[in-house]
Design an enzyme around this catalytic site. Sequence first.
Site, mmCIF file in Angstrom:
data_model
loop_
_atom_site.group_PDB
_atom_site.id
_atom_site.type_symbol
_atom_site.label_atom_id
_atom_site.label_comp_id
_atom_site.label_asym_id
_atom_site.label_seq_id
_atom_site.Cartn_x
_atom_site.Cartn_y
_atom_site.Cartn_z
ATOM 1 N N CYS A 9 53.886 36.225 28.733
ATOM 2 C CA CYS A 9 53.059 35.307 29.555
ATOM 3 C C CYS A 9 51.749 35.291 28.790
ATOM 4 C CB CYS A 9 53.180 35.961 31.013
ATOM 5 S SG CYS A 9 52.031 34.909 32.163
ATOM 6 N N VAL A 49 53.216 36.503 37.768
ATOM 7 C CA VAL A 49 52.180 37.386 37.200
ATOM 8 C C VAL A 49 51.227 36.563 36.383
ATOM 9 C CG1 VAL A 49 53.929 39.147 36.870
ATOM 10 C CG2 VAL A 49 53.965 37.540 35.106
ATOM 11 N N GLU A 60 46.161 35.461 40.125
ATOM 12 C CA GLU A 60 45.632 34.313 39.341
ATOM 13 C C GLU A 60 44.679 34.949 38.295
ATOM 14 O OE1 GLU A 60 46.107 31.185 39.318
ATOM 15 O OE2 GLU A 60 47.528 31.433 40.873
HETATM 16 N N1 LIG Z 1 47.924 30.199 37.552
HETATM 17 C C1 LIG Z 1 48.432 31.475 37.219
HETATM 18 C C2 LIG Z 1 49.968 30.761 36.382
HETATM 19 C C3 LIG Z 1 50.731 32.159 36.026
HETATM 20 C C4 LIG Z 1 52.178 31.959 35.631
HETATM 21 O O1 LIG Z 1 52.538 30.689 35.666
HETATM 22 N N2 LIG Z 1 52.652 32.996 35.180
HETATM 23 C C5 LIG Z 1 54.091 32.757 34.805
HETATM 24 C C6 LIG Z 1 54.566 33.535 33.429
HETATM 25 S S1 LIG Z 1 53.499 33.270 32.321
HETATM 26 C C7 LIG Z 1 55.018 33.196 35.802
HETATM 27 O O2 LIG Z 1 54.960 34.052 36.472
HETATM 28 N N3 LIG Z 1 55.955 32.350 36.088
HETATM 29 C C8 LIG Z 1 56.936 32.509 37.035
HETATM 30 C C9 LIG Z 1 57.159 31.034 37.798
HETATM 31 O O3 LIG Z 1 56.644 30.219 37.552
HETATM 32 O O4 LIG Z 1 57.739 31.119 38.996
HETATM 33 C C10 LIG Z 1 47.669 32.354 36.545
HETATM 34 O O5 LIG Z 1 46.557 31.931 36.040
HETATM 35 O O6 LIG Z 1 47.688 33.424 36.654
#
Ligand SMILES: N[C@@H](CCC(=O)N[C@@H](CS)C(=O)NCC(=O)O)C(=O)O
Length: 175
Positions: A9, A49, A60
């Site tokens: 990620c 995450v 975040e």
């Molecule tokens: N806006 C969040 C985005 C985090 C994000 O999209 N993480 C992804 C992994 S790269 C995740 O957990 N995805 C699971 C999902 O979308 O349900 C941040 O900046 O932390």
Amino acid sequence: MKLYDAARCPYCARVRIVLAEKGIEYDTVEIDLRDRPQSIYELNPSGKVPVLDDGFVLPESVVIMEYLEEQYPEAPLLPSDPRRRADARLLVHRFDELLGRDYYAFRRGDANRLSDRLAELPVGASLYTDVAYVAWIVRAREMLDVDLPPHLETWLGDLSRRPSVGRELELVAAL
Ligand SMILES: N[C@@H](CCC(=O)N[C@@H](CS)C(=O)NCC(=O)O)C(=O)O
């Protein structure tokens, strides 16, 4: 301190790099993104995450970066001048327009302007901004086989001499 993390990620990578830059020790809780435990939803209702937990639970990536910058002002990533700080934050605020939207469109195989975005990316403005963007640049090259424009190769070569970023390159190579 605990980081609910996923190696692949790039949002988590932002936090890993900041923690390394500031020399903060922490435990990693690796989350399987394809089979997320219920506990992650208790920490973050979106189930995403990264989540940082130092007794205070925070999701975040950008908010975590700001929090760590304020809690650990030694080895600052933001510039000291308020206008330059605002510029750095603005570039991170515009991440989706400047890179994210086209990166993910490219990854999905949808129409995109990723090569234009990479050519125009305003890197090198501050360490804070570079840390917020570098994980996608590394993944574009290493995982999506994108040829980086020469100025980004030079920038990445310089930035990856920092142990925090060098470690991230190793981690991506091992994915
Ligand atoms: N806006 C969040 C985005 C985090 C994000 O999209 N993480 C992804 C992994 S790269 C995740 O957990 N995805 C699971 C999902 O979308 O349900 C941040 O900046 O932390």
